[in-house]
Each structure stands twice: as C-alpha cells, then as structure tokens.
Enzyme design. Structure first.
Site, PDB file in Angstrom:
ATOM      1  N   HIS A 295       0.839  -1.193   0.000  1.00  0.00           N
ATOM      2  CA  HIS A 295       0.000   0.000   0.000  1.00  0.00           C
ATOM      3  C   HIS A 295       0.869   1.234   0.000  1.00  0.00           C
ATOM      4  CE1 HIS A 295      -3.256   2.734   1.097  1.00  0.00           C
ATOM      5  NE2 HIS A 295      -4.043   1.778   0.654  1.00  0.00           N
ATOM      6  N   ASP A 350      -8.035  -5.300  -0.122  1.00  0.00           N
ATOM      7  CA  ASP A 350      -8.522  -6.149  -1.212  1.00  0.00           C
ATOM      8  C   ASP A 350      -8.227  -7.622  -1.004  1.00  0.00           C
ATOM      9  OD1 ASP A 350      -9.607  -4.120  -2.853  1.00  0.00           O
ATOM     10  OD2 ASP A 350      -7.578  -3.470  -3.287  1.00  0.00           O
TER      11      ASP A 350
HETATM   12  C1  COA Z   1      -0.744  -0.673  -3.849  1.00  0.00           C
HETATM   13  C2  COA Z   1       0.478  -0.416  -4.708  1.00  0.00           C
HETATM   14  C3  COA Z   1       0.001   0.030  -6.098  1.00  0.00           C
HETATM   15  C4  COA Z   1       1.289   0.723  -4.048  1.00  0.00           C
HETATM   16  O1  COA Z   1       2.228   1.097  -4.973  1.00  0.00           O
HETATM   17  P1  COA Z   1       3.470   2.037  -4.623  1.00  0.00           P
HETATM   18  O2  COA Z   1       3.184   2.873  -3.424  1.00  0.00           O
HETATM   19  O3  COA Z   1       3.802   2.738  -5.884  1.00  0.00           O
HETATM   20  O4  COA Z   1       4.571   1.014  -4.155  1.00  0.00           O
HETATM   21  P2  COA Z   1       5.652   0.349  -5.077  1.00  0.00           P
HETATM   22  O5  COA Z   1       4.986  -0.353  -6.188  1.00  0.00           O
HETATM   23  O6  COA Z   1       6.680   1.373  -5.427  1.00  0.00           O
HETATM   24  O7  COA Z   1       6.270  -0.716  -4.068  1.00  0.00           O
HETATM   25  C5  COA Z   1       7.377  -0.478  -3.175  1.00  0.00           C
HETATM   26  C6  COA Z   1       8.220  -1.750  -3.108  1.00  0.00           C
HETATM   27  O8  COA Z   1       7.409  -2.825  -2.580  1.00  0.00           O
HETATM   28  C7  COA Z   1       7.243  -3.860  -3.552  1.00  0.00           C
HETATM   29  N1  COA Z   1       5.831  -4.237  -3.590  1.00  0.00           N
HETATM   30  C8  COA Z   1       4.777  -3.417  -3.354  1.00  0.00           C
HETATM   31  N2  COA Z   1       3.633  -4.086  -3.480  1.00  0.00           N
HETATM   32  C9  COA Z   1       3.968  -5.355  -3.774  1.00  0.00           C
HETATM   33  C10 COA Z   1       3.203  -6.499  -4.016  1.00  0.00           C
HETATM   34  N3  COA Z   1       1.872  -6.460  -3.986  1.00  0.00           N
HETATM   35  N4  COA Z   1       3.840  -7.660  -4.308  1.00  0.00           N
HETATM   36  C11 COA Z   1       5.192  -7.675  -4.352  1.00  0.00           C
HETATM   37  N5  COA Z   1       5.975  -6.600  -4.121  1.00  0.00           N
HETATM   38  C12 COA Z   1       5.357  -5.456  -3.833  1.00  0.00           C
HETATM   39  C13 COA Z   1       7.610  -3.216  -4.890  1.00  0.00           C
HETATM   40  O9  COA Z   1       8.068  -4.177  -5.820  1.00  0.00           O
HETATM   41  C14 COA Z   1       8.690  -2.244  -4.477  1.00  0.00           C
HETATM   42  O10 COA Z   1       9.874  -2.965  -4.281  1.00  0.00           O
HETATM   43  P3  COA Z   1      11.310  -2.342  -4.688  1.00  0.00           P
HETATM   44  O11 COA Z   1      11.446  -1.144  -3.786  1.00  0.00           O
HETATM   45  O12 COA Z   1      12.257  -3.429  -4.438  1.00  0.00           O
HETATM   46  O13 COA Z   1      11.166  -1.960  -6.136  1.00  0.00           O
HETATM   47  C15 COA Z   1       1.369  -1.678  -4.815  1.00  0.00           C
HETATM   48  O14 COA Z   1       1.695  -2.118  -3.516  1.00  0.00           O
HETATM   49  C16 COA Z   1       0.694  -2.760  -5.617  1.00  0.00           C
HETATM   50  O15 COA Z   1       0.777  -2.768  -6.844  1.00  0.00           O
HETATM   51  N6  COA Z   1      -0.005  -3.731  -4.924  1.00  0.00           N
HETATM   52  C17 COA Z   1      -0.719  -4.758  -5.625  1.00  0.00           C
HETATM   53  C18 COA Z   1      -2.049  -4.209  -6.115  1.00  0.00           C
HETATM   54  C19 COA Z   1      -3.029  -3.974  -4.999  1.00  0.00           C
HETATM   55  O16 COA Z   1      -3.215  -4.815  -4.133  1.00  0.00           O
HETATM   56  N7  COA Z   1      -3.678  -2.805  -5.032  1.00  0.00           N
HETATM   57  C20 COA Z   1      -4.692  -2.448  -4.084  1.00  0.00           C
HETATM   58  C21 COA Z   1      -4.257  -1.330  -3.188  1.00  0.00           C
HETATM   59  S1  COA Z   1      -5.439  -1.037  -1.892  1.00  0.00           S
END
Ligand code: COA
Length: 414
Positions: A295, A350
């Site tokens: 998140h 979710d």
């Molecule tokens: C929610 C979300 C979009 C937040 O995105 P964000 O704030 O941009 O965070 P990032 O994508 O930059 O993630 C930070 C780090 O955690 C890791 N990470 C974050 N969510 C992850 C996940 N669901 N699975 C695996 N790794 C994850 C990223 O790969 C990143 O790692 P790195 O620093 O080694 O590159 C992201 O966590 C995600 O895509 N989750 C899956 C989709 C989801 O469940 N969305 C509903 C949100 S309520």
C-alpha cells in the site's frame, strides 16, 4: 452471531493498537495553512491536495478514522447507512435523523428506465465497472438539474447516487447472465438489498452483517486515486454525475479497486494450499506483484484487512464452499509477510474482500462494483467538502523535453 462478529472486530482493534502504538505520528495532522512545504515523489507521493475533516489514514500505525470515529468501532457497531451519513454530514445521526436518511435512501433506489435500456445494450463481456461507469454517466443526462453545482444540489445528487448504486450494480450483475434486473426491496436495508438485487435471495443474518461491514470498511480512504479523481473533476465545477463517473473509471484499475478481483484470480491460479510457497517463489523471482498486498500509505497492517480476514474465516466456517481458497489465502499471507517484512508489505483491504464477497455469493467480476457501491459515499463526501471552499486543481508537470527545436518543413523531414 452479531456478538461474535463484534468481538472479532474489537479483538482486531486491540491487536492493531498493541502492535503499532510506538510508531510516530505522521507529519500533517490538525490545522495547517497553505502554502505548505512537502516533499513530492512520483505518483504524487507525499503531496498534500487539501485539508479535510472527512477521514484520516495513519499509515504508520494502521489507523483509519471517519469523522473522528475509528474504523474498528464503526465496523463493530455501525451500519453502512449510518456511516454514509457520518461521512456526508460530519457527525453520528440521532435515531430520527438516521431513520429519515434510511427512508430517503430507500425512496431513491429506483433507476430511470432509460438507464436500464442503456445497460441492456452493453455486451455481457464488457467489464462490469465499465457498464457501471456508463450507467452513472447516463443518470446525469437524465437529470435536468445536473448542472446545478451548488453544495445543496450536489448533496442531493450524492444521496441519490448512494441509493442507486446497488440497483445499478444488481442490474449489471444480472444482465451479464441474461437475467432480468430486479426491483429494489424496500423491506431490506442497504447491504441486504444489494445482495438481493444481485442474487435474487434475501441473505441470512451472517451474510448481511458481513457485507454491511465490508461496505463500511470501503466507504472512505484518504486521497486515493478514485477519490482524488472525483475531486479533480468536481473542482472544475463540472457536475457530480461526471465526477463520480470518473471515480468509477479510476477505481476499476488493478492497482486500485480492481485488485480485489485479481486476488481471486491469483488464489485460483495457485489452486491448492501446498502450491503457495512455490507460486510465491516464482512471483518473487519474476518481480510479479502479489495482488492484495502492499500500500502507498500503510506501512503497517491495513486495519480493514485485519477485520476482513477473521470475517472471511467466520463466513467459510458457515458457508464452506470457499474454504480451500481461504486456506490458500491464509498461507499466502504467512509467506508474503514473512518474505517481505523488510519492505513492510502486508495484506491490504482487497486481499480478503474478494473472499468475503465470494462467500456471500457474489461472482469475482462483480467485486469492484461492490467496492464502488460503498466508496461512492467517500467520493461524494470529499467532493462536497472541497466544493464548499473550491479551488480548481491544477498541479504542474516538469517538462523534460527539448525546447528550441527548428520547425523543419515537411519536404526536408525525409
Ligand atoms: C498498492 C500499490 C500500487 C502501491 O504502490 P506504490 O506505493 O507505488 O509502491 P511500489 O509499487 O513502489 O512498491 C514499493 C516496493 O514494494 C514492492 N511491492 C509493493 N507491493 C507489492 C506487491 N503487492 N507484491 C510484491 N511486491 C510489492 C515493490 O516491488 C517495491 O519494491 P522495490 O522497492 O524493491 O522496487 C502496490 O503495492 C501494488 O501494486 N499492490 C498490488 C495491487 C493492490 O493490491 N492494489 C490495491 C491497493 S489497496
């Protein structure tokens, strides 16, 4: 049953407080004056778009608050209707205020026939969120007062949309399977009516209460993408239907509301609890994001997932058709949290929401519309709050392209 549910939620709240009380408060709470200094990252991380009294997310401590009330209390004791009232009007209603509000919602559930006609034209293969988006937009075309953007007029639209979303969602859910949409049932409260409009059956007490709680938990959540989208559109003094249409479009995406259905696809792909470890190892090696984890704001366990996890467990105890998926989910949580502890990756709302919806009888493709049925309260509450002291949103982009290029005539471009 109600007592057992209440106790599960209060226990989740005690756990949340015990695990995170040492975490520091985030930078901004309380009154601030603009302009403020903040560090902005990609995806507007850290940017402050407004002040608000609607809701508060403390990502370090895993807190969620609507109008001063913590989510554990609201989930344990409130209803969706009461929560929507709190979000829109700022305080818990008296009994007569709540009765009146519930009556008003019931009286506004009916959807004009032309909207149903439009929904019938949409292919059953269309994503339900796209169908819902079109329906909300069409509702705006039918309202002769849609362009009245006063707070008073838009509040009326907000209440109407909250009332109609279950009817629209039920119609979308049934038309996908060539079933006739049903008329709202005035005997049923919001959550039970929603389930009735989708499945054709009035739910038992457990299903109704858990769905009601799921709606409470999804009703508002800070400046998330769909809320911000709704507010940006509304800030141009467009109209509430258009703003909410945009909110639905934003919520559809798999990085936002659309994650709940993707979780189910992942769990089904895993297939058996004993496949979880190998599945995750492969996902990790290929940098595949595990849906329902991580998140932008929460660096502690998402309080909504703390509540929905045990409730999903309770539902499968009584309705065991999803017991295997639940087992896969709990194993996946253990594996992901163990391996990704350093990155503070926990289940988000979710992760267990989809299992809850499946256990109450809602098919996977309809999960994001259920989210929208709830979130429309938060979208409109925040858009209305901002409208009261409106200033059009207009951030900047940093231009990284060239500036002084020569305009070459067509003949010399090769
Ligand atoms: C929610 C979300 C979009 C937040 O995105 P964000 O704030 O941009 O965070 P990032 O994508 O930059 O993630 C930070 C780090 O955690 C890791 N990470 C974050 N969510 C992850 C996940 N669901 N699975 C695996 N790794 C994850 C990223 O790969 C990143 O790692 P790195 O620093 O080694 O590159 C992201 O966590 C995600 O895509 N989750 C899956 C989709 C989801 O469940 N969305 C509903 C949100 S309520």
């Amino acid at each position: 049953m109600r007592k057992r549910i209440e106790e599960l939620i209060l226990e989740a709240g005690r756990k949340a407080r015990a695990e995170t009380s040492d975490e520091p408060e985030p930078q901004y709470t309380g009154d601030v004056e603009f302009p403020i200094e903040c560090k902005v990252g990609r995806g507007l991380e850290g940017a402050v778009a407004s002040t608000t009294k609607v809701g508060y997310v403390n990502g370090a401590r895993g807190w969620l608050v609507y109008r001063g009330h913590n989510i554990f209390d609201l989930a344990a004791y409130s209803t969706y209707e009461e929560t929507a009232y709190v979000l829109l009007f700022g305080a818990l209603p008296t009994k007569s205020q709540l009765d009146e509000f519930k009556q008003e919602l019931k009286s506004k559930r009916g959807v004009p026939a032309p909207v149903m006609e439009v929904l019938r034209q949409i292919s059953p293969k269309t994503h339900p969120m796209s169908a819902l988006r079109t329906a909300v937009s069409m509702l705006g075309n039918l309202d002769p007062n849609a362009d009245d953007t006063s707070v008073e007029a838009e509040t009326k639209v907000a209440i109407q949309l909250i009332a109609m979303f279950p009817t629209l969602t039920g119609a979308v859910a049934r038309l996908r399977w060539n079933k006739e949409p049903l008329q709202p049932n005035p005997e049923l409260d919001h959550a039970a009516n929603l389930l009735y409009l989708i499945t054709g059956d009035a739910p038992d007490e457990l299903k109704e209460r858990v769905l009601d709680i799921a709606l409470i938990l999804h009703a508002d959540h800070g400046m998330n993408a769909s809320t911000f989208t709704t507010m940006v559109v509304n800030s141009s003094l467009s109209d509430m239907y258009g703003s909410v249409t945009a909110g639905v479009a934003s919520l559809k995406g798999p990085l936002h509301g659309g994650a709940n259905e993707r979780v189910l696809y992942d769990l089904e792909e895993i297939g058996e609890p004993e496949n979880v470890d190998a599945w995750f190892a492969k996902a990790d090696a290929t940098k595949r994001k595990v849906m329902g984890f991580g998140h932008r704001v929460y660096k502690a366990y998402d309080p909504r997932a703390r509540i929905l996890g045990p409730l999903a467990g309770l539902l499968v105890e009584h309705h065991p058709h999803e017991a295997k998926l639940y087992k896969i989910a709990t194993r996946l949580e253990t594996v992901v949290c163990g391996k990704m502890a350093e990155k503070k990756i926990f289940p988000n709302v979710d992760f267990y929401a989809g299992l809850v919806y499946r256990a109450v009888g809602i098919e996977t493709a309809m999960m994001t519309p259920i989210f929208a049925v709830s979130r429309v309260a938060g979208w409109t509450a925040r858009a209305l709050e901002y409208l009261g002291d409106n200033r059009i949103y207009r951030p900047r982009a940093i231009y990284t392209g060239p500036i002084h290029l020569d305009y070459r005539p067509m003949g010399s471009r090769g």
